[in-house]
Design an enzyme around this catalytic site. Structure first.
Site, mmCIF file in Angstrom:
data_model
loop_
_atom_site.group_PDB
_atom_site.id
_atom_site.type_symbol
_atom_site.label_atom_id
_atom_site.label_comp_id
_atom_site.label_asym_id
_atom_site.label_seq_id
_atom_site.Cartn_x
_atom_site.Cartn_y
_atom_site.Cartn_z
ATOM 1 N N ALA A 50 62.835 85.430 17.121
ATOM 2 C CA ALA A 50 62.789 84.697 15.861
ATOM 3 C C ALA A 50 62.078 85.580 14.839
ATOM 4 O O ALA A 50 61.312 86.477 15.201
ATOM 5 C CB ALA A 50 62.030 83.395 16.069
ATOM 6 N N GLY A 95 63.662 84.430 20.968
ATOM 7 C CA GLY A 95 64.841 83.668 20.558
ATOM 8 C C GLY A 95 66.142 84.419 20.827
ATOM 9 O O GLY A 95 67.183 83.802 21.051
ATOM 10 N N GLU A 98 66.960 83.796 24.312
ATOM 11 C CA GLU A 98 67.384 82.395 24.465
ATOM 12 C C GLU A 98 68.828 82.191 24.008
ATOM 13 O O GLU A 98 69.563 81.413 24.623
ATOM 14 C CB GLU A 98 66.394 81.486 23.720
ATOM 15 N N GLU A 118 56.935 85.310 23.858
ATOM 16 C CA GLU A 118 56.320 84.315 22.978
ATOM 17 C C GLU A 118 54.830 84.120 23.211
ATOM 18 O O GLU A 118 54.053 83.967 22.274
ATOM 19 C CB GLU A 118 57.027 82.947 23.137
HETATM 20 N N1 DAK Z 1 60.629 89.275 13.252
HETATM 21 C C1 DAK Z 1 60.605 89.908 12.059
HETATM 22 N N2 DAK Z 1 60.700 91.225 11.932
HETATM 23 C C2 DAK Z 1 60.806 91.965 13.052
HETATM 24 C C3 DAK Z 1 60.834 91.374 14.334
HETATM 25 C C4 DAK Z 1 60.738 89.949 14.417
HETATM 26 N N3 DAK Z 1 60.807 89.262 15.578
HETATM 27 N N4 DAK Z 1 60.948 92.344 15.249
HETATM 28 C C5 DAK Z 1 61.001 93.498 14.573
HETATM 29 N N5 DAK Z 1 60.912 93.275 13.237
HETATM 30 C C6 DAK Z 1 60.925 94.271 12.167
HETATM 31 C C7 DAK Z 1 59.607 95.010 12.095
HETATM 32 O O1 DAK Z 1 58.663 94.273 11.372
HETATM 33 C C8 DAK Z 1 60.042 96.268 11.385
HETATM 34 O O2 DAK Z 1 60.165 95.996 10.009
HETATM 35 P P1 DAK Z 1 59.577 97.012 8.895
HETATM 36 O O3 DAK Z 1 58.140 97.160 9.209
HETATM 37 O O4 DAK Z 1 60.363 98.284 9.109
HETATM 38 O O5 DAK Z 1 59.862 96.335 7.590
HETATM 39 C C9 DAK Z 1 61.443 96.514 11.928
HETATM 40 O O6 DAK Z 1 61.889 95.258 12.443
HETATM 41 C C10 DAK Z 1 61.466 97.542 13.050
HETATM 42 O O7 DAK Z 1 60.534 97.126 14.048
HETATM 43 P P2 DAK Z 1 59.346 98.066 14.573
HETATM 44 O O8 DAK Z 1 58.922 99.050 13.537
HETATM 45 O O9 DAK Z 1 58.292 97.184 15.124
HETATM 46 O O10 DAK Z 1 60.092 98.860 15.735
HETATM 47 P P3 DAK Z 1 59.428 99.467 17.049
HETATM 48 O O11 DAK Z 1 60.486 100.300 17.676
HETATM 49 O O12 DAK Z 1 58.109 100.102 16.758
HETATM 50 O O13 DAK Z 1 59.151 98.197 17.988
HETATM 51 C C11 DAK Z 1 59.676 96.057 19.025
HETATM 52 C C12 DAK Z 1 60.231 97.407 18.463
HETATM 53 C C13 DAK Z 1 60.873 95.184 19.389
HETATM 54 C C14 DAK Z 1 58.876 96.356 20.312
HETATM 55 C C15 DAK Z 1 58.763 95.403 17.976
HETATM 56 O O14 DAK Z 1 59.477 95.347 16.731
HETATM 57 C C16 DAK Z 1 58.357 94.025 18.346
HETATM 58 O O15 DAK Z 1 57.466 93.824 19.186
HETATM 59 N N6 DAK Z 1 58.962 93.036 17.688
HETATM 60 C C17 DAK Z 1 58.591 91.640 17.852
HETATM 61 C C18 DAK Z 1 59.104 91.067 19.160
HETATM 62 C C19 DAK Z 1 58.722 89.632 19.269
HETATM 63 O O16 DAK Z 1 57.562 89.288 19.558
HETATM 64 N N7 DAK Z 1 59.660 88.770 18.932
HETATM 65 C C20 DAK Z 1 59.396 87.346 18.671
HETATM 66 C C21 DAK Z 1 59.361 86.586 19.977
HETATM 67 S S1 DAK Z 1 58.873 84.924 19.675
HETATM 68 C C22 DAK Z 1 60.847 77.990 17.685
HETATM 69 C C23 DAK Z 1 61.738 78.290 18.656
HETATM 70 C C24 DAK Z 1 61.881 79.586 19.066
HETATM 71 C C25 DAK Z 1 61.089 80.570 18.552
HETATM 72 C C26 DAK Z 1 60.216 80.286 17.555
HETATM 73 C C27 DAK Z 1 60.084 78.983 17.111
HETATM 74 N N8 DAK Z 1 60.667 76.651 17.270
HETATM 75 C C28 DAK Z 1 60.965 75.643 18.240
HETATM 76 C C29 DAK Z 1 60.090 76.348 16.043
HETATM 77 C C30 DAK Z 1 61.212 81.917 19.041
HETATM 78 C C31 DAK Z 1 60.158 82.731 19.072
HETATM 79 C C32 DAK Z 1 60.315 84.129 19.370
HETATM 80 O O17 DAK Z 1 61.383 84.689 19.398
#
Ligand code: DAK
Length: 244
Positions: A50, A95, A98, A118
Protein backbone atom coordinates in the site's frame (compact mmCIF):
# COMPACT_ATOMS: atom_id res chain seq x y z
CA UNK A 1 -3.22 -5.73 -16.72
CA UNK A 2 -0.32 -3.70 -15.39
CA UNK A 3 0.00 -1.93 -12.05
CA UNK A 4 1.64 1.13 -13.48
CA UNK A 5 3.38 3.43 -11.06
CA UNK A 6 7.01 2.33 -11.36
CA UNK A 7 8.46 5.50 -9.77
CA UNK A 8 6.95 4.33 -6.45
CA UNK A 9 7.54 0.60 -7.11
CA UNK A 10 3.84 0.34 -8.07
CA UNK A 11 2.76 1.08 -4.47
CA UNK A 12 -1.03 0.89 -4.31
CA UNK A 13 -2.56 4.32 -3.94
CA UNK A 14 -6.32 4.58 -3.51
CA UNK A 15 -6.44 6.12 -7.01
CA UNK A 16 -4.82 2.97 -8.41
CA UNK A 17 -7.19 0.74 -6.45
CA UNK A 18 -10.20 2.67 -7.76
CA UNK A 19 -8.96 2.26 -11.33
CA UNK A 20 -8.19 -1.37 -10.74
CA UNK A 21 -11.69 -2.00 -9.40
CA UNK A 22 -13.24 -0.32 -12.42
CA UNK A 23 -11.11 -2.24 -14.93
CA UNK A 24 -11.66 -5.55 -13.15
CA UNK A 25 -15.43 -5.05 -13.19
CA UNK A 26 -15.22 -4.47 -16.94
CA UNK A 27 -12.90 -7.46 -17.47
CA UNK A 28 -15.23 -9.67 -15.43
CA UNK A 29 -18.14 -8.69 -17.70
CA UNK A 30 -16.35 -9.04 -21.05
CA UNK A 31 -16.96 -12.43 -22.63
CA UNK A 32 -14.18 -11.93 -25.18
CA UNK A 33 -11.57 -11.87 -22.38
CA UNK A 34 -10.96 -15.35 -21.03
CA UNK A 35 -7.82 -15.15 -18.90
CA UNK A 36 -6.28 -12.25 -16.99
CA UNK A 37 -2.59 -11.65 -16.32
CA UNK A 38 -1.78 -9.10 -13.62
CA UNK A 39 1.77 -7.75 -13.40
CA UNK A 40 3.73 -4.64 -12.41
CA UNK A 41 5.27 -1.99 -14.65
CA UNK A 42 9.06 -1.89 -14.89
CA UNK A 43 11.45 -4.57 -13.74
CA UNK A 44 11.64 -3.81 -10.03
CA UNK A 45 8.23 -4.49 -8.55
CA UNK A 46 4.85 -6.13 -8.84
CA UNK A 47 3.70 -3.80 -6.04
CA UNK A 48 5.69 -2.73 -2.97
CA UNK A 49 2.55 -2.62 -0.85
CA UNK A 50 0.00 0.00 0.00
CA UNK A 51 1.11 3.59 -0.50
CA UNK A 52 2.82 4.39 2.81
CA UNK A 53 2.62 8.17 2.30
CA UNK A 54 -1.12 8.00 1.75
CA UNK A 55 -1.64 5.52 4.60
CA UNK A 56 -0.03 7.94 7.01
CA UNK A 57 -2.75 10.49 6.34
CA UNK A 58 -5.80 8.24 6.67
CA UNK A 59 -8.34 8.96 9.41
CA UNK A 60 -10.59 6.18 10.74
CA UNK A 61 -13.37 6.67 8.17
CA UNK A 62 -10.96 6.93 5.26
CA UNK A 63 -9.21 3.82 6.57
CA UNK A 64 -12.48 1.93 6.38
CA UNK A 65 -13.11 3.14 2.83
CA UNK A 66 -9.57 2.20 1.83
CA UNK A 67 -9.90 -1.23 3.42
CA UNK A 68 -13.24 -1.84 1.71
CA UNK A 69 -11.77 -0.83 -1.62
CA UNK A 70 -8.81 -3.19 -1.23
CA UNK A 71 -11.09 -6.05 -0.27
CA UNK A 72 -13.41 -5.36 -3.21
CA UNK A 73 -10.47 -5.52 -5.60
CA UNK A 74 -9.29 -8.79 -4.07
CA UNK A 75 -12.81 -10.24 -4.23
CA UNK A 76 -13.13 -9.29 -7.90
CA UNK A 77 -9.88 -11.10 -8.71
CA UNK A 78 -11.00 -14.09 -6.71
CA UNK A 79 -14.59 -14.30 -7.89
CA UNK A 80 -14.55 -13.33 -11.54
CA UNK A 81 -15.46 -16.33 -13.63
CA UNK A 82 -12.11 -16.62 -15.39
CA UNK A 83 -8.57 -17.51 -14.33
CA UNK A 84 -6.29 -14.74 -13.07
CA UNK A 85 -2.51 -15.22 -13.23
CA UNK A 86 -0.25 -12.95 -11.18
CA UNK A 87 3.17 -12.43 -12.77
CA UNK A 88 5.41 -11.26 -9.92
CA UNK A 89 8.23 -9.28 -11.47
CA UNK A 90 10.10 -8.00 -8.40
CA UNK A 91 9.10 -6.63 -4.98
CA UNK A 92 5.74 -8.08 -3.98
CA UNK A 93 5.04 -6.75 -0.52
CA UNK A 94 2.15 -6.14 1.86
CA UNK A 95 -0.92 -5.14 -0.15
CA UNK A 96 0.91 -6.31 -3.30
CA UNK A 97 1.26 -9.80 -1.88
CA UNK A 98 -2.38 -9.70 -0.84
CA UNK A 99 -3.49 -8.90 -4.39
CA UNK A 100 -1.28 -11.71 -5.68
CA UNK A 101 -2.84 -14.07 -3.14
CA UNK A 102 -6.30 -13.25 -4.46
CA UNK A 103 -5.20 -14.37 -7.95
CA UNK A 104 -5.57 -18.03 -8.91
CA UNK A 105 -1.99 -18.73 -9.92
CA UNK A 106 1.29 -16.99 -9.20
CA UNK A 107 4.35 -17.06 -11.47
CA UNK A 108 7.44 -15.34 -10.12
CA UNK A 109 10.58 -13.94 -11.64
CA UNK A 110 13.82 -15.22 -10.06
CA UNK A 111 14.28 -11.66 -8.77
CA UNK A 112 10.96 -11.50 -6.91
CA UNK A 113 11.00 -10.72 -3.19
CA UNK A 114 7.72 -11.62 -1.58
CA UNK A 115 6.54 -10.75 1.89
CA UNK A 116 4.11 -9.29 4.39
CA UNK A 117 6.17 -6.57 6.12
CA UNK A 118 3.20 -4.79 7.71
CA UNK A 119 4.23 -5.49 11.32
CA UNK A 120 7.39 -3.46 10.70
CA UNK A 121 5.05 -0.49 10.23
CA UNK A 122 3.10 -1.36 13.36
CA UNK A 123 0.06 -2.76 11.54
CA UNK A 124 -1.17 -6.27 10.71
CA UNK A 125 -2.04 -7.33 7.12
CA UNK A 126 -5.26 -5.60 6.04
CA UNK A 127 -6.21 -6.74 2.53
CA UNK A 128 -6.86 -10.38 3.39
CA UNK A 129 -3.26 -11.60 3.87
CA UNK A 130 -3.88 -13.23 7.23
CA UNK A 131 -6.65 -15.34 5.69
CA UNK A 132 -5.47 -16.12 2.15
CA UNK A 133 -1.79 -16.64 2.97
CA UNK A 134 -2.67 -18.99 5.82
CA UNK A 135 -5.01 -20.98 3.59
CA UNK A 136 -2.38 -21.21 0.87
CA UNK A 137 0.77 -22.11 2.80
CA UNK A 138 -0.49 -23.18 6.23
CA UNK A 139 -0.51 -21.52 9.63
CA UNK A 140 3.14 -22.06 10.55
CA UNK A 141 4.59 -20.58 7.37
CA UNK A 142 2.07 -17.74 7.24
CA UNK A 143 2.90 -16.88 10.87
CA UNK A 144 6.61 -16.89 10.06
CA UNK A 145 6.17 -14.53 7.10
CA UNK A 146 3.77 -12.21 8.92
CA UNK A 147 5.48 -12.14 12.35
CA UNK A 148 9.03 -11.67 11.03
CA UNK A 149 7.93 -9.35 8.24
CA UNK A 150 10.97 -10.37 6.17
CA UNK A 151 10.50 -10.96 2.44
CA UNK A 152 11.57 -14.27 0.98
CA UNK A 153 13.07 -15.02 -2.41
CA UNK A 154 11.23 -16.66 -5.29
CA UNK A 155 12.81 -20.10 -4.78
CA UNK A 156 11.70 -20.25 -1.13
CA UNK A 157 8.25 -19.02 -2.14
CA UNK A 158 8.00 -21.82 -4.70
CA UNK A 159 9.12 -24.42 -2.14
CA UNK A 160 6.32 -23.46 0.22
CA UNK A 161 3.68 -23.32 -2.53
CA UNK A 162 3.30 -19.56 -2.34
CA UNK A 163 4.16 -19.31 -6.04
CA UNK A 164 3.48 -21.97 -8.66
CA UNK A 165 6.65 -21.55 -10.71
CA UNK A 166 9.80 -19.43 -10.89
CA UNK A 167 11.24 -18.30 -14.21
CA UNK A 168 14.01 -16.01 -15.47
CA UNK A 169 12.93 -12.35 -15.44
CA UNK A 170 13.00 -12.05 -19.23
CA UNK A 171 10.78 -15.14 -19.55
CA UNK A 172 8.14 -14.15 -17.01
CA UNK A 173 5.51 -12.58 -19.25
CA UNK A 174 6.03 -15.09 -22.06
CA UNK A 175 5.52 -17.90 -19.58
CA UNK A 176 2.39 -16.27 -18.15
CA UNK A 177 1.03 -15.80 -21.68
CA UNK A 178 1.81 -19.42 -22.56
CA UNK A 179 -0.19 -20.58 -19.51
CA UNK A 180 -3.00 -18.18 -20.44
CA UNK A 181 -3.08 -19.42 -24.05
CA UNK A 182 -3.30 -23.00 -22.88
CA UNK A 183 -6.21 -22.10 -20.60
CA UNK A 184 -7.85 -20.21 -23.46
CA UNK A 185 -8.09 -23.45 -25.40
CA UNK A 186 -10.10 -25.06 -22.60
CA UNK A 187 -13.84 -24.71 -22.22
CA UNK A 188 -14.45 -21.25 -20.68
CA UNK A 189 -17.53 -22.46 -18.86
CA UNK A 190 -15.61 -25.43 -17.45
CA UNK A 191 -12.91 -23.02 -16.17
CA UNK A 192 -15.54 -20.80 -14.60
CA UNK A 193 -17.22 -23.72 -12.83
CA UNK A 194 -13.87 -25.20 -11.75
CA UNK A 195 -12.76 -21.86 -10.31
CA UNK A 196 -16.05 -21.53 -8.41
CA UNK A 197 -15.63 -25.05 -7.02
CA UNK A 198 -12.00 -24.46 -5.99
CA UNK A 199 -12.91 -21.25 -4.18
CA UNK A 200 -15.75 -22.96 -2.40
CA UNK A 201 -13.11 -24.88 -0.41
CA UNK A 202 -12.35 -21.61 1.35
CA UNK A 203 -15.93 -21.13 2.40
CA UNK A 204 -17.23 -24.55 3.41
CA UNK A 205 -16.33 -27.93 4.87
CA UNK A 206 -15.59 -31.00 2.72
CA UNK A 207 -19.10 -32.46 2.57
CA UNK A 208 -20.75 -29.20 1.50
CA UNK A 209 -17.91 -28.64 -1.00
CA UNK A 210 -18.35 -32.08 -2.54
CA UNK A 211 -22.10 -31.48 -2.85
CA UNK A 212 -21.36 -28.18 -4.55
CA UNK A 213 -19.01 -29.91 -6.99
CA UNK A 214 -21.75 -32.41 -7.90
CA UNK A 215 -24.11 -29.52 -8.70
CA UNK A 216 -21.57 -27.65 -10.83
CA UNK A 217 -20.54 -30.85 -12.59
CA UNK A 218 -24.18 -31.66 -13.41
CA UNK A 219 -24.69 -28.12 -14.65
CA UNK A 220 -21.75 -28.56 -17.06
CA UNK A 221 -23.51 -31.61 -18.50
CA UNK A 222 -26.38 -29.38 -19.64
CA UNK A 223 -24.08 -27.31 -21.89
CA UNK A 224 -23.03 -27.41 -25.55
CA UNK A 225 -19.40 -27.15 -24.44
CA UNK A 226 -19.59 -30.53 -22.76
CA UNK A 227 -21.15 -32.02 -25.89
CA UNK A 228 -18.47 -30.43 -28.09
CA UNK A 229 -15.60 -31.44 -25.77
CA UNK A 230 -16.57 -35.10 -25.69
CA UNK A 231 -17.42 -35.25 -29.40
CA UNK A 232 -14.14 -33.55 -30.42
CA UNK A 233 -12.18 -36.15 -28.43
CA UNK A 234 -13.99 -39.01 -30.15
CA UNK A 235 -13.57 -37.38 -33.57
CA UNK A 236 -9.85 -36.78 -32.84
CA UNK A 237 -10.00 -33.02 -33.41
CA UNK A 238 -9.57 -29.87 -31.33
CA UNK A 239 -12.75 -28.75 -29.56
CA UNK A 240 -14.34 -25.41 -30.43
CA UNK A 241 -15.87 -24.17 -27.22
CA UNK A 242 -18.50 -21.45 -27.22
CA UNK A 243 -18.74 -20.88 -23.47
CA UNK A 244 -22.29 -22.15 -23.08
N1 DAK B 1 4.55 3.36 -0.62
C1 DAK B 1 4.95 4.53 -1.17
N2 DAK B 1 6.10 4.69 -1.82
C2 DAK B 1 6.92 3.62 -1.91
C3 DAK B 1 6.58 2.37 -1.36
C4 DAK B 1 5.32 2.25 -0.68
N3 DAK B 1 4.86 1.10 -0.16
N4 DAK B 1 7.58 1.51 -1.60
C5 DAK B 1 8.50 2.19 -2.29
N5 DAK B 1 8.11 3.48 -2.47
C6 DAK B 1 8.84 4.54 -3.17
C7 DAK B 1 9.99 5.05 -2.33
O1 DAK B 1 9.54 5.99 -1.39
C8 DAK B 1 10.86 5.65 -3.40
O2 DAK B 1 10.34 6.90 -3.76
P1 DAK B 1 11.31 8.19 -3.95
O3 DAK B 1 12.02 8.34 -2.66
O4 DAK B 1 12.22 7.81 -5.09
O5 DAK B 1 10.37 9.31 -4.27
C9 DAK B 1 10.66 4.71 -4.58
O6 DAK B 1 9.44 4.02 -4.33
C10 DAK B 1 11.78 3.69 -4.72
O7 DAK B 1 11.91 3.01 -3.47
P2 DAK B 1 13.29 2.92 -2.66
O8 DAK B 1 14.18 4.08 -2.96
O9 DAK B 1 12.96 2.68 -1.24
O10 DAK B 1 13.94 1.62 -3.33
P3 DAK B 1 14.95 0.61 -2.64
O11 DAK B 1 15.43 -0.28 -3.73
O12 DAK B 1 15.97 1.32 -1.81
O13 DAK B 1 14.04 -0.26 -1.64
C11 DAK B 1 12.06 -1.51 -0.97
C12 DAK B 1 13.00 -1.08 -2.14
C13 DAK B 1 10.88 -2.27 -1.57
C14 DAK B 1 12.84 -2.47 -0.05
C15 DAK B 1 11.63 -0.26 -0.18
O14 DAK B 1 11.11 0.70 -1.12
C16 DAK B 1 10.58 -0.55 0.82
O15 DAK B 1 10.86 -1.09 1.91
N6 DAK B 1 9.34 -0.16 0.51
C17 DAK B 1 8.23 -0.27 1.44
C18 DAK B 1 7.73 -1.70 1.56
C19 DAK B 1 6.57 -1.75 2.50
O16 DAK B 1 6.73 -1.69 3.73
N7 DAK B 1 5.38 -1.76 1.93
C20 DAK B 1 4.13 -1.50 2.66
C21 DAK B 1 3.66 -2.77 3.34
S1 DAK B 1 2.27 -2.41 4.36
C22 DAK B 1 -5.13 -1.45 4.87
C23 DAK B 1 -5.02 -2.63 4.22
C24 DAK B 1 -3.82 -3.01 3.69
C25 DAK B 1 -2.71 -2.23 3.85
C26 DAK B 1 -2.81 -1.03 4.47
C27 DAK B 1 -4.03 -0.62 4.99
N8 DAK B 1 -6.36 -1.07 5.45
C28 DAK B 1 -7.23 -2.13 5.85
C29 DAK B 1 -6.62 0.26 5.75
C30 DAK B 1 -1.44 -2.67 3.34
C31 DAK B 1 -0.31 -2.33 3.94
C32 DAK B 1 0.97 -2.60 3.33
O17 DAK B 1 1.09 -2.93 2.17
Amino acid sequence: MTLDRPEALNALSSEMLHELREVLQEVARREDLQVVILTGAGDRAFAAGADIQEMGKLGPLETERYATLGHEVARLLERMGKPVIAALNGYTLGGGTELALACDIRLASETAQIGQPEVKLGIPPGFGGSQRLTRLVGRGRASELIFLGEPIGAADAERMGLVNRVVAPERLLDEAKAWARQMQERGPLALKLAKAAIHQTQETGLSAGLDYEIKLFSLAFATDDREEGLRAFLEKRKPEFKGG
